[in-house]
Design a protein around this motif. Structure first.
Motif, PDB file in Angstrom:
ATOM      1  N   CYS A 198      21.020  50.112  24.580  1.00 38.42           N
ATOM      2  CA  CYS A 198      21.357  49.733  23.199  1.00 38.42           C
ATOM      3  C   CYS A 198      22.860  49.804  22.968  1.00 38.42           C
ATOM      4  CB  CYS A 198      20.641  50.648  22.212  1.00 38.42           C
ATOM      5  SG  CYS A 198      18.854  50.452  22.160  1.00 38.42           S
ATOM      6  N   ARG A 199      23.482  50.859  23.467  1.00 38.70           N
ATOM      7  CA  ARG A 199      24.926  51.011  23.308  1.00 38.70           C
ATOM      8  C   ARG A 199      25.678  49.856  23.971  1.00 38.70           C
ATOM      9  NH1 ARG A 199      27.276  56.256  26.015  1.00 38.70           N
ATOM     10  NH2 ARG A 199      26.595  55.042  27.818  1.00 38.70           N
ATOM     11  N   ALA A 200      25.197  49.406  25.130  1.00 34.93           N
ATOM     12  CA  ALA A 200      25.854  48.305  25.838  1.00 34.93           C
ATOM     13  C   ALA A 200      25.716  46.981  25.092  1.00 34.93           C
ATOM     14  CB  ALA A 200      25.272  48.175  27.243  1.00 34.93           C
ATOM     15  N   LEU A 201      24.683  46.868  24.259  1.00 34.90           N
ATOM     16  CA  LEU A 201      24.390  45.606  23.580  1.00 34.90           C
ATOM     17  C   LEU A 201      24.818  45.583  22.121  1.00 34.90           C
ATOM     18  CD1 LEU A 201      20.796  44.984  24.973  1.00 34.90           C
ATOM     19  CD2 LEU A 201      22.792  43.552  25.419  1.00 34.90           C
ATOM     20  N   VAL A 202      25.224  46.729  21.578  1.00 37.42           N
ATOM     21  CA  VAL A 202      25.399  46.835  20.130  1.00 37.42           C
ATOM     22  C   VAL A 202      26.475  45.889  19.602  1.00 37.42           C
ATOM     23  CG1 VAL A 202      27.093  48.718  20.144  1.00 37.42           C
ATOM     24  CG2 VAL A 202      25.455  48.511  18.239  1.00 37.42           C
ATOM     25  N   HIS A 203      27.492  45.569  20.402  1.00 36.66           N
ATOM     26  CA  HIS A 203      28.555  44.673  19.938  1.00 36.66           C
ATOM     27  C   HIS A 203      28.301  43.219  20.336  1.00 36.66           C
ATOM     28  CE1 HIS A 203      29.650  45.745  24.032  1.00 36.66           C
ATOM     29  NE2 HIS A 203      30.560  44.799  24.066  1.00 36.66           N
ATOM     30  N   LYS A 204      27.059  42.918  20.708  1.00 35.20           N
ATOM     31  CA  LYS A 204      26.613  41.566  21.034  1.00 35.20           C
ATOM     32  C   LYS A 204      27.466  40.916  22.127  1.00 35.20           C
ATOM     33  CE  LYS A 204      24.433  40.600  16.590  1.00 35.20           C
ATOM     34  NZ  LYS A 204      24.260  39.645  15.465  1.00 35.20           N
ATOM     35  N   PRO A 205      27.526  41.534  23.294  1.00 34.86           N
ATOM     36  CA  PRO A 205      28.329  40.954  24.384  1.00 34.86           C
ATOM     37  C   PRO A 205      27.685  39.686  24.933  1.00 34.86           C
ATOM     38  CG  PRO A 205      27.025  42.770  25.215  1.00 34.86           C
ATOM     39  CD  PRO A 205      26.823  42.754  23.729  1.00 34.86           C
ATOM     40  N   ASP A 206      28.499  38.807  25.462  1.00 38.68           N
ATOM     41  CA  ASP A 206      27.979  37.607  26.130  1.00 38.68           C
ATOM     42  C   ASP A 206      27.452  37.944  27.514  1.00 38.68           C
ATOM     43  OD1 ASP A 206      28.765  35.931  23.992  1.00 38.68           O
ATOM     44  OD2 ASP A 206      30.798  35.846  24.783  1.00 38.68           O
ATOM     45  N   VAL A 207      28.061  38.963  28.141  1.00 39.92           N
ATOM     46  CA  VAL A 207      27.710  39.354  29.508  1.00 39.92           C
ATOM     47  C   VAL A 207      27.267  40.814  29.508  1.00 39.92           C
ATOM     48  CG1 VAL A 207      28.584  39.709  31.848  1.00 39.92           C
ATOM     49  CG2 VAL A 207      29.310  37.702  30.529  1.00 39.92           C
ATOM     50  N   LEU A 208      26.148  41.089  30.159  1.00 39.50           N
ATOM     51  CA  LEU A 208      25.673  42.462  30.324  1.00 39.50           C
ATOM     52  C   LEU A 208      25.664  42.785  31.813  1.00 39.50           C
ATOM     53  CD1 LEU A 208      24.497  45.047  29.075  1.00 39.50           C
ATOM     54  CD2 LEU A 208      22.222  44.049  29.379  1.00 39.50           C
ATOM     55  N   ILE A 209      26.447  43.800  32.202  1.00 32.90           N
ATOM     56  CA  ILE A 209      26.514  44.253  33.590  1.00 32.90           C
ATOM     57  C   ILE A 209      25.702  45.531  33.722  1.00 32.90           C
ATOM     58  CG2 ILE A 209      28.018  45.090  35.426  1.00 32.90           C
ATOM     59  CD1 ILE A 209      30.221  43.316  34.324  1.00 32.90           C
TER      60      ILE A 209
END
Length: 266
Positions: A149-160
């Protein structure tokens, strides 16, 4: 589709006390926008180095990394990352841990909107009701969900994702595979997964890259047709069994334990 991430002829060397350590050699990988690529290979073949290059935390010695048609020259706010160790701040609640990137990455969200965004993601991954808990009060799988959730909270285009499920038991890991499909459907992103689990790569990815050698190169690329959300039973179909056998063979080739004569995946 067009390639959102391009690794173009990348080579990289680390300076060590024992001399230069060549890690990557003329590596070329393209990841389509909205795609999910898994990178597998023996330990020490440069998989984690690749994530640092794509995220902009490191610059390659030779070659280029491109994102959104622009060369990556430093960290990008459009990239989110999750690791094997969730690295949650023990003195903050789960909600506040998830909100943390919104306190760092420039945005126009109010405090209430940040909390709303974090609560939405926690509910999406099955952590509704745990917002006020501290990390020490959660299981390993729950902490990893919070990290996602923390990795996605700022709505990134890329998730590593650098082996995010590697330390979890088999049941929790498989449950999180399903969660990843659910999250990607609700929160579209372009994914790059580093994993040692070949079943995981087949279940989550639509492209699998086998890295080999030192310095490493892309030895083999397998496309995995994506026809909607997958079920664990899909891993036991003849097509998945064939893909698993081909990947195992390619890993053995990478380790020098088999000749390089794998057939293409059907």
């Amino acid at each position: 589709m067009t390639a959102l991430i391009e690794i173009r002829d990348v080579s990289h060397t680390f300076d060590t006390d024992g001399g230069p350590l060549h890690v990557l050699d003329h590596l070329n990988i393209a990841i389509e926008e909205g795609g999910f690529t898994a990178v597998v290979g023996p330990s020490g073949c440069g998989k984690s180095t690749l994530t640092r290059l794509v995220s902009g935390l490191m610059k390659p010695d030779k070659g280029e990394v491109w994102l959104h048609g622009e060369q990556v020259r430093g960290p990008r706010s459009t990239v989110g990352m999750a690791f094997q160790n969730p690295v949650l701040l023990e003195w903050r609640t789960i909600l506040d841990n998830v909100i943390l990137p919104l306190e760092i990455v420039p945005n126009k969200l109010s405090k209430a909107q940040r909390a709303e965004r974090a609560r939405f993601l926690l509910d999406l991954v099955g952590l509704a009701g745990f917002e006020d808990k501290k990390p020490s009060e959660l299981s390993g799988g729950m902490r990893q969900r919070a990290s996602l959730c923390r990795a996605l909270v700022h709505k990134p285009d890329v998730l590593i994702l650098d082996e995010p499920f590697g330390a979890l038991d088999a049941f929790t890991r498989e449950d999180l595979w399903h969660t990843m499909h659910k999250v990607k459907a609700e929160e579209p992103f372009t994914g790059l997964l580093i994993t040692h689990d070949l079943r995981e790569s087949i279940f989550l990815a639509d492209q699998i890259v086998v890295m080999s050698g030192r310095p490493a190169h892309a030895q083999y690329v397998m496309d995995v047709p994506y026809n909607g959300p997958r079920a664990l039973d899909d891993l036991y179909t003849p097509a998945s069994a064939e893909r698993l056998n081909i990947l195992r063979h390619q890993i053995q080739v990478a380790q020098g334990r088999a000749p390089a004569e794998a057939e293409a995946a059907q």
